[in-house]
Design an enzyme around this catalytic site. Structure first.
Site, PDB file in Angstrom:
ATOM      1  CB  ILE A 189      -5.494 -11.920   2.336  1.00 12.21           C
ATOM      2  CG1 ILE A 189      -6.681 -12.645   1.690  1.00 12.21           C
ATOM      3  CG2 ILE A 189      -5.313 -12.342   3.799  1.00 12.21           C
ATOM      4  CD1 ILE A 189      -6.516 -14.158   1.599  1.00 12.21           C
ATOM      5  CG  ASP A 190      -2.908  -5.949   5.256  1.00  9.68           C
ATOM      6  OD1 ASP A 190      -2.140  -6.569   6.016  1.00  9.68           O
ATOM      7  OD2 ASP A 190      -2.814  -4.719   5.087  1.00  9.68           O
ATOM      8  CB  THR A 191      -7.345  -8.062   8.247  1.00  9.59           C
ATOM      9  OG1 THR A 191      -7.540  -6.707   7.844  1.00  9.59           O
ATOM     10  CG2 THR A 191      -7.822  -8.233   9.676  1.00  9.59           C
ATOM     11  CB  SER A 239      -0.865   0.003   1.258  1.00  2.84           C
ATOM     12  OG  SER A 239      -0.023   0.137   2.399  1.00  2.84           O
ATOM     13  CG  ASP A 246      -3.611  -2.843  -1.777  1.00  2.81           C
ATOM     14  OD1 ASP A 246      -4.528  -3.000  -2.604  1.00  2.81           O
ATOM     15  OD2 ASP A 246      -3.756  -3.044  -0.555  1.00  2.81           O
ATOM     16  CG  HIS A 247      -6.485   0.355  -2.066  1.00  6.92           C
ATOM     17  ND1 HIS A 247      -7.778   0.499  -2.516  1.00  6.92           N
ATOM     18  CD2 HIS A 247      -6.447  -0.814  -1.392  1.00  6.92           C
ATOM     19  CE1 HIS A 247      -8.496  -0.549  -2.123  1.00  6.92           C
ATOM     20  NE2 HIS A 247      -7.705  -1.367  -1.448  1.00  6.92           N
ATOM     21  N   GLY A 272     -10.785  -6.698   0.701  1.00  4.24           N
ATOM     22  CA  GLY A 272     -11.376  -6.935   2.025  1.00  4.24           C
ATOM     23  C   GLY A 272     -11.721  -8.391   2.236  1.00  4.24           C
ATOM     24  CB  SER A 273     -10.821 -11.315   0.422  1.00  2.00           C
ATOM     25  OG  SER A 273     -11.677 -10.770  -0.544  1.00  2.00           O
ATOM     26  CD  GLU A 280     -12.399  -0.469  -5.169  1.00  4.72           C
ATOM     27  OE1 GLU A 280     -11.309  -0.963  -4.861  1.00  4.72           O
ATOM     28  OE2 GLU A 280     -13.241  -0.057  -4.343  1.00  4.72           O
TER      29      GLU A 280
END
Ligand code: G3H
Ligand code: 13P
Ligand code: ZN
Length: 359
Positions: free
Chosen positions: A276-278, A50, A83-84, A233-234, A142
């Site tokens: 997947i990050d969290t 990110s 990312d983003h 957000g997966s 996106e």
């Protein structure tokens, strides 16, 4: 050096019907955990950074680290992805620093808080795609704003995400608009909004179709069978990790993530990249807490970091296996950016090839 573009990797994933987890990295330990997992099951890898990660580690450190990973594991294709990305400068500087792929997230304005008008999104994404393709790099766009269908709010937990209340027309990608967007921008992959959000607090209950709209993915895939879809957000926010964290001094309220079987369902309907990050953050910090509780006299960082890396590697391997990524690394011969640039210039790469056998 086995760096690969997102486009080449996702074309392969579509041909063979698998999905690729895109794991966020900020440091060496996360990157090593992912690579250990990938090497153990022969999976190609997407490492994504990110803007926050680039600021944290520095572009030079990230670049040199990924070069070292590619040299250490020559048989594992690695895609380094922004990312983003919030504007053209973020995307172009990423490519200049060795990223083989960028996300231009024009669903929000450059402040990453304000939902953007459709025309703005089309124009900035098309511009970035045109420039990136000149040098062979790939582009993810996106359409639709990430956020909760339960609360109508974007998730600002990790410091970005839409502010204020959003309605379902913003929180769910419009399939007809998706067709128009892909045709006008020439993106290599399309991130869609279907009720997932960043961070741990996605759903207040195990999600059903009311709050996790997998039907939107199915409809977009029906209309755009050859477009690679991306789920953000997966993270699945595993209960056992919530338990370890809370049993060792954490105070995470009960929460629910995206069940792995729903992601697998998405993969059957054109989802090729799964962000997947969290889950990785939780896997590591659960170990930090467990070790600090078990051995309060410990102060050697390696005693915390090594088990944390092992825990994250186990989680990554589970995702590689569940998504069908495992067993595919050796089947891919990464093309250099120059080769990809020639393929874009010749028109061979737009749109996504119709040879794709996505389910
Ligand atoms: O896009 C969301 C990822 O979880 C990255 O989060 O901006 O805190 O690095 P970050
Ligand atoms: P999670 O917060 O669910 O891991 O999502 C990460 C993500 O989408 C990064 O772009
Ligand atoms: Zn995301």
């Amino acid at each position: 050096m086995a760096l690969i573009t997102l486009r080449q990797l996702l074309d392969h994933a579509a041909e063979r019907g698998y999905g690729v987890p895109a794991f966020n990295i900020n440091n060496m330990e996360q990157a090593l955990a992912i690579m250990e997992a990938a090497a153990a099951c022969d999976a190609p890898v997407i490492l994504q950074a990110s803007r926050g990660a680039r600021g944290y580690a520095g572009d030079l450190m990230l670049r040199r680290m990924v070069e070292a990973l590619a040299e250490t594991w020559p048989g594992i294709p690695i895609c380094l992805h922004q990312d983003h990305g919030n504007d053209e400068a973020t995307c172009m500087t990423a490519i200049r620093h060795g990223f083989t792929s960028v996300m231009m997230d024009g669903s929000l304005m450059a402040d990453m808080k304000t939902p953007a008008p459709y025309d703005y999104n089309v124009q900035i994404t098309e511009r970035v795609a045109r420039m990136a393709h000149w040098v062979g790099a790939s582009v993810e766009g996106e359409l639709g704003v990430l956020g909760s269908l339960e609360t109508g709010e974007g998730e600002a937990e990790d410091g970005h995400g839409a502010e204020g209340k959003l309605d379902h027309s913003q929180l769910l990608t419009d399939p007809a608009q998706a067709e128009d967007f892909v045709a006008k921008t020439g993106v290599d992959a399309l991130a869609i909004a279907c009720g997932t959000s960043h961070g741990a607090y996605k759903f207040s209950r195990r999600p059903d179709g009311e709050i996790l709209a997998m039907s939107v993915i199915e409809e977009i895939h029906r209309r755009l069978p050859n477009t690679h879809l991306v789920m953000h957000g997966s993270s699945s926010v595993p209960q056992e990790l919530q338990n370890i964290i809370n049993e060792n001094g954490g105070q995470m309220p009960q929460t629910f993530g995206v069940p792995v079987e729903e992601i697998v369902r998405g993969i059957r309907h054109g989802v090729r990249k799964v962000n997947i990050d969290t889950d990785c953050r939780m896997a590591m910090s659960a170990e930090f807490r467990r070790i600090a509780t078990k051995n309060p006299r410990e102060f050697d960082p390696r005693k915390f970091l090594k088990p944390a890396m092992d825990a994250m590697a186990r989680l990554c391997r589970e995702r590689f296996e569940a998504f069908g990524t495992a067993g595919n690394a050796h089947r891919i011969s990464p093309l250099p950016l120059d080769g990809m640039a020639k393929r874009y210039a010749s028109g061979a790469l737009a749109p996504v090839p119709s040879t794709s056998k996505a389910a």
